[in-house]
Scaffold this motif. Structure first.
Motif, short mmCIF file in Angstrom:
data_model
loop_
_atom_site.label_atom_id
_atom_site.label_comp_id
_atom_site.label_asym_id
_atom_site.label_seq_id
_atom_site.Cartn_x
_atom_site.Cartn_y
_atom_site.Cartn_z
N HIS A 91 143.08 -25.37 -43.84
CA HIS A 91 142.25 -26.00 -44.88
C HIS A 91 143.19 -26.46 -46.00
O HIS A 91 143.37 -25.79 -47.02
CB HIS A 91 141.21 -25.01 -45.39
CG HIS A 91 140.04 -24.85 -44.46
ND1 HIS A 91 139.12 -25.85 -44.25
CD2 HIS A 91 139.66 -23.81 -43.67
CE1 HIS A 91 138.21 -25.44 -43.38
NE2 HIS A 91 138.52 -24.20 -43.01
N GLU A 116 143.23 -28.55 -48.38
CA GLU A 116 142.84 -28.83 -49.76
C GLU A 116 143.17 -27.66 -50.69
O GLU A 116 143.35 -27.86 -51.89
CB GLU A 116 141.35 -29.15 -49.85
CG GLU A 116 140.94 -30.48 -49.24
CD GLU A 116 141.33 -31.69 -50.07
OE1 GLU A 116 142.48 -31.72 -50.60
OE2 GLU A 116 140.51 -32.60 -50.21
N ARG A 117 143.27 -26.46 -50.17
CA ARG A 117 143.62 -25.32 -51.02
C ARG A 117 145.03 -25.47 -51.61
O ARG A 117 145.36 -24.82 -52.59
CB ARG A 117 143.55 -24.01 -50.23
CG ARG A 117 142.16 -23.59 -49.87
CD ARG A 117 142.11 -22.10 -49.74
NE ARG A 117 140.93 -21.62 -49.06
CZ ARG A 117 140.67 -20.34 -48.85
NH1 ARG A 117 141.53 -19.42 -49.24
NH2 ARG A 117 139.58 -19.97 -48.22
N LEU A 172 143.46 -29.07 -57.19
CA LEU A 172 142.53 -27.98 -56.96
C LEU A 172 143.14 -26.63 -57.29
O LEU A 172 142.45 -25.72 -57.75
CB LEU A 172 142.04 -28.00 -55.51
CG LEU A 172 141.15 -29.20 -55.15
CD1 LEU A 172 140.79 -29.17 -53.67
CD2 LEU A 172 139.89 -29.22 -56.01
N ARG A 204 141.38 -24.19 -59.98
CA ARG A 204 141.02 -22.80 -59.70
C ARG A 204 141.57 -21.86 -60.78
O ARG A 204 140.87 -20.95 -61.25
CB ARG A 204 141.54 -22.39 -58.33
CG ARG A 204 141.16 -20.96 -57.92
CD ARG A 204 141.59 -20.71 -56.49
NE ARG A 204 141.08 -19.44 -56.00
CZ ARG A 204 141.82 -18.36 -55.78
NH1 ARG A 204 143.13 -18.39 -56.04
NH2 ARG A 204 141.29 -17.26 -55.31
N HIS A 226 136.06 -29.12 -45.33
CA HIS A 226 136.98 -29.14 -46.46
C HIS A 226 136.25 -28.71 -47.73
O HIS A 226 136.72 -27.86 -48.49
CB HIS A 226 137.52 -30.57 -46.69
CG HIS A 226 138.66 -30.94 -45.81
ND1 HIS A 226 139.83 -30.22 -45.76
CD2 HIS A 226 138.83 -32.00 -44.97
CE1 HIS A 226 140.68 -30.81 -44.92
NE2 HIS A 226 140.09 -31.88 -44.43
N LEU A 241 136.76 -25.34 -50.02
CA LEU A 241 137.34 -25.46 -51.36
C LEU A 241 136.35 -25.01 -52.44
O LEU A 241 136.76 -24.46 -53.46
CB LEU A 241 137.85 -26.88 -51.62
CG LEU A 241 136.85 -28.01 -51.88
CD1 LEU A 241 136.44 -28.09 -53.36
CD2 LEU A 241 137.46 -29.35 -51.47
N TRP A 244 136.40 -21.33 -52.59
CA TRP A 244 137.72 -20.87 -53.05
C TRP A 244 137.91 -21.08 -54.55
O TRP A 244 138.35 -20.17 -55.26
CB TRP A 244 138.80 -21.61 -52.27
CG TRP A 244 140.19 -21.25 -52.66
CD1 TRP A 244 140.83 -20.05 -52.47
CD2 TRP A 244 141.14 -22.11 -53.31
NE1 TRP A 244 142.12 -20.12 -52.97
CE2 TRP A 244 142.34 -21.36 -53.48
CE3 TRP A 244 141.11 -23.43 -53.73
CZ2 TRP A 244 143.47 -21.91 -54.07
CZ3 TRP A 244 142.23 -23.98 -54.32
CH2 TRP A 244 143.40 -23.22 -54.49
N THR A 289 136.04 -33.83 -56.60
CA THR A 289 135.38 -32.54 -56.86
C THR A 289 135.12 -32.45 -58.36
O THR A 289 136.05 -32.53 -59.16
CB THR A 289 136.27 -31.36 -56.42
OG1 THR A 289 136.53 -31.45 -55.02
CG2 THR A 289 135.58 -30.04 -56.72
N THR A 322 141.45 -35.51 -55.36
CA THR A 322 142.46 -34.94 -54.46
C THR A 322 143.23 -36.01 -53.69
O THR A 322 144.18 -35.67 -52.98
CB THR A 322 141.82 -33.93 -53.48
OG1 THR A 322 140.73 -34.55 -52.79
CG2 THR A 322 141.30 -32.73 -54.25
#
Length: 327
Positions: free
Chosen positions: A105, A107-108, A113, A117, A155, A159, A162, A214, A227
């Motif tokens: 994954h 996108e983490r 992002l 986070r 995705h 995300l 997360w 996002t 992103t």
């Protein structure tokens, strides 16, 4: 994705790319000069420490189980598997043998992002009200065995959980298929997270506009993460007093300052491979990986999205206690 993994692995410090498995050979030279073999067994015979599984989703389970049986660690492209049951079998196969395994994954590892986070964890937005994602673009001809929910929406499911640190408890979805393929190519999802946060996902393969956005809204403003460009922007709520008596009791928001953050922008795939390499070597943390159990959870939520669309109902997808404890 296989060619991109080969590109990064071929130049990754501490790693030697020794072979690529592809029954069709390598007419495009994506293997970057390393031997191309026809079967996973031939790869295992070379004594590899870990492998990357980047193939049609339906093949993730049999290839993953073969690698686990041989004691080979694996980074498996997302989604983890084509079904919840298959994903669960992969979790059991790798966990029972104590093998390092992760899900791609990617996108983490996107700088925007990751910054988002950290800022949410620091409480910069206050209470989070809503997470909205938009992921759209032209149809990818490389995808044939799954629809837009499992290929793209996973995705956003991963995300969202997360960056907020919360899990899904329910989803309501609608899908359409306009391209003549057996799988859906557009989905709209409304969901709820464990703390009551509202979630919206709009995903499609039907747009000439490529968008990866996002937006997280809270009581201090909103963050917007792009992103595609790895940009993160904060729009603050204004704090301007009003002399209009009729509006004094109204708890609303006004436009305030806008800040676009300067972020170091490394390629997410490079960072993902560095973290996985370190975990295999025992010098990194599993917390830096998307674990198979987390990948299983994303497959569970995506299955609930498809069930909701099929039945026309809101579907409860609250996790079991053991799943929560493993996050």
């Amino acid at each position: 994705m296989g060619r991109h993994h080969a590109r990064v692995l071929s130049g990754l410090d501490g790693v030697e790319l020794v072979a690529v498995v592809d029954p069709a050979g390598d007419p495009g030279g994506a293997a970057r000069g390393v031997p191309v073999v026809a079967t996973v067994a031939e790869l295992i015979a070379r004594g590899v420490d870990y492998a990357v599984i980047a193939c049609p989703t339906a093949l993730h389970e049999p290839i993953g189980l073969e690698l686990a049986e041989a004691g080979v660690c694996a980074l498996i492209e997302k989604p983890l598997a084509h079904s919840v049951a298959a994903a669960a079998r992969l979790v059991e196969a790798f966990e029972s043998r104590g093998l390092v395994a992760g899900v791609g994954h990617i996108e983490r590892y996107n700088p925007a992002l990751q910054s988002l986070r950290k800022r949410l964890e620091a409480g910069e937005l206050g209470e989070v009200f809503q997470v909205v994602t938009r992921r759209q673009g032209p149809f990818p001809h490389r995808i044939a065995d799954v629809g837009v929910v499992k290929d793209l929406a996973t995705h956003d499911i991963d995300l969202t959980g997360w960056v907020t640190g919360r899990d899904y408890v329910s989803v309501a979805a609608r899908t359409v298929s306009k391209s003549g393929r057996p799988h859906e190519d557009m989905v709209a999802v409304v969901g709820e997270l464990s703390d009551g946060t509202m979630v919206n996902h709009l995903v499609n393969w039907l747009s000439p506009l490529k968008e990866r956005s996002t937006v997280v809204t809270g009581d201090r403003g909103c963050f917007v993460a792009d992103t595609l460009t790895a940009d993160l922007t904060f729009y603050a709520n204004g704090a301007v007093d009003t002399e209009w008596e009729a509006l004094r009791a109204f708890r609303g928001v006004a436009e305030g300052d806008m800040v676009r953050y300067a972020i170091a922008k490394r390629e997410p795939l490079q960072v993902e491979h560095e973290k996985f390499r370190d975990a295999v070597l025992g010098v990194g943390s599993m917390a830096d990986l998307v674990t198979l159990r987390q990948g299983l959870r994303t497959v569970e939520v995506s299955a609930a999205v498809l069930e909701s669309a099929e039945r026309g109902l809101t579907v409860d997808c609250a996790p079991a206690r053991d799943t929560v404890a493993a996050h």
